[in-house]
Design a protein around this motif. Structure first.
Motif, mmCIF file in Angstrom:
data_model
loop_
_atom_site.group_PDB
_atom_site.id
_atom_site.type_symbol
_atom_site.label_atom_id
_atom_site.label_comp_id
_atom_site.label_asym_id
_atom_site.label_seq_id
_atom_site.Cartn_x
_atom_site.Cartn_y
_atom_site.Cartn_z
ATOM 1 N N THR A 148 0.864 -1.172 0.000
ATOM 2 C CA THR A 148 0.000 0.000 0.000
ATOM 3 C C THR A 148 0.899 1.220 0.000
ATOM 4 O OG1 THR A 148 -1.681 -1.173 1.257
ATOM 5 C CG2 THR A 148 -1.800 1.228 1.257
ATOM 6 N N ILE A 149 0.654 2.119 -0.940
ATOM 7 C CA ILE A 149 1.445 3.348 -1.001
ATOM 8 C C ILE A 149 0.504 4.544 -0.929
ATOM 9 C CG2 ILE A 149 3.304 2.291 -2.335
ATOM 10 C CD1 ILE A 149 2.173 3.717 -4.811
ATOM 11 N N SER A 150 1.043 5.654 -0.481
ATOM 12 C CA SER A 150 0.266 6.893 -0.417
ATOM 13 C C SER A 150 0.754 7.816 -1.520
ATOM 14 C CB SER A 150 0.463 7.580 0.937
ATOM 15 O OG SER A 150 -0.036 6.756 1.962
ATOM 16 N N LEU A 151 -0.201 8.397 -2.221
ATOM 17 C CA LEU A 151 0.117 9.362 -3.264
ATOM 18 C C LEU A 151 -0.658 10.637 -2.991
ATOM 19 C CD1 LEU A 151 -0.269 7.182 -6.503
ATOM 20 C CD2 LEU A 151 1.869 7.922 -5.459
ATOM 21 N N ALA A 152 -0.039 11.751 -3.278
ATOM 22 C CA ALA A 152 -0.764 13.018 -3.221
ATOM 23 C C ALA A 152 -1.847 12.967 -4.299
ATOM 24 C CB ALA A 152 0.186 14.183 -3.474
ATOM 25 N N ASP A 153 -2.927 13.699 -4.088
ATOM 26 C CA ASP A 153 -4.039 13.670 -5.033
ATOM 27 C C ASP A 153 -3.602 14.011 -6.454
ATOM 28 O OD1 ASP A 153 -5.820 12.938 -3.067
ATOM 29 O OD2 ASP A 153 -6.532 14.982 -2.693
ATOM 30 N N ASP A 154 -2.732 15.016 -6.596
ATOM 31 C CA ASP A 154 -2.301 15.400 -7.945
ATOM 32 C C ASP A 154 -1.462 14.291 -8.586
ATOM 33 O OD1 ASP A 154 -0.177 16.086 -6.073
ATOM 34 O OD2 ASP A 154 0.784 17.140 -7.749
ATOM 35 N N ALA A 155 -0.653 13.578 -7.823
ATOM 36 C CA ALA A 155 0.142 12.474 -8.360
ATOM 37 C C ALA A 155 -0.774 11.326 -8.798
ATOM 38 C CB ALA A 155 1.151 11.988 -7.326
ATOM 39 N N TYR A 156 -1.783 11.046 -8.017
ATOM 40 C CA TYR A 156 -2.744 10.002 -8.366
ATOM 41 C C TYR A 156 -3.461 10.354 -9.667
ATOM 42 C CZ TYR A 156 -6.958 7.191 -8.406
ATOM 43 O OH TYR A 156 -7.980 6.362 -8.792
ATOM 44 N N GLU A 157 -3.887 11.604 -9.799
ATOM 45 C CA GLU A 157 -4.599 12.029 -11.012
ATOM 46 C C GLU A 157 -3.699 11.931 -12.235
ATOM 47 O OE1 GLU A 157 -7.820 12.551 -11.436
ATOM 48 O OE2 GLU A 157 -8.094 12.083 -9.316
ATOM 49 N N VAL A 161 0.607 0.291 -15.165
ATOM 50 C CA VAL A 161 0.960 1.659 -15.550
ATOM 51 C C VAL A 161 2.324 2.028 -14.988
ATOM 52 C CG1 VAL A 161 0.325 4.103 -15.387
ATOM 53 C CG2 VAL A 161 -1.449 2.375 -15.640
ATOM 54 N N VAL A 162 2.546 1.729 -13.728
ATOM 55 C CA VAL A 162 3.829 2.059 -13.104
ATOM 56 C C VAL A 162 4.961 1.321 -13.812
ATOM 57 C CG1 VAL A 162 5.193 1.836 -10.991
ATOM 58 C CG2 VAL A 162 2.824 2.641 -10.864
ATOM 59 N N ARG A 163 4.754 0.043 -14.113
ATOM 60 C CA ARG A 163 5.786 -0.722 -14.823
ATOM 61 C C ARG A 163 6.082 -0.112 -16.187
ATOM 62 N NH1 ARG A 163 2.477 -5.023 -12.915
ATOM 63 N NH2 ARG A 163 3.429 -6.009 -11.111
ATOM 64 N N ARG A 164 5.025 0.240 -16.929
ATOM 65 C CA ARG A 164 5.221 0.813 -18.267
ATOM 66 C C ARG A 164 5.931 2.149 -18.201
ATOM 67 N NH1 ARG A 164 1.821 4.188 -20.887
ATOM 68 N NH2 ARG A 164 0.050 3.579 -19.574
ATOM 69 N N LEU A 165 5.507 3.005 -17.296
ATOM 70 C CA LEU A 165 6.079 4.347 -17.209
ATOM 71 C C LEU A 165 7.495 4.362 -16.646
ATOM 72 C CD1 LEU A 165 2.982 6.410 -16.014
ATOM 73 C CD2 LEU A 165 3.930 6.231 -18.324
#
Length: 89
Positions: free
Chosen positions: A11-20, A35-39
């Motif tokens: 479980t990771i925490s992301l700021a709202d703008d990073a999530y968007e 998505v994370v793997r591709r990017l």
């Protein structure tokens, strides 16, 4: 799409703008892990580059690739001929 089995989850925490931002990159058939793997460069797909080149540049790239393939093929044939001649002696 990639299916990974026998892997744990975190479980990771992301700021709202990073999530968007991550969500905007997500394709319909992908999980957020995909998505994370591709990017991050873990996965490579030619579809990632679809539409990047204009038509003229794409055609020029095709010509360059074909020229190099032909040159490599010629070099390969020349090597085979030299080896065959050497074996025949």
């Amino acid at each position: 799409m990639h299916v990974y089995t026998d892997m744990g989850t975190k479980t990771i925490s992301l700021a709202d703008d990073a999530y968007e931002r991550l969500k905007r990159h997500k394709r319909e058939d992908e999980s957020f892990s995909d998505v994370v793997r591709r990017l991050t460069g873990e996965d490579f797909s030619l579809r990632d580059y679809y539409g990047v080149l204009d038509e003229d540049t794409g055609e020029e790239l095709d010509r360059i690739v074909e020229t190099r393939r032909e040159a490599r093929s010629d070099t390969h044939r020349e090597r085979v001929d030299r080896i065959t001649e050497a074996l025949d002696k």
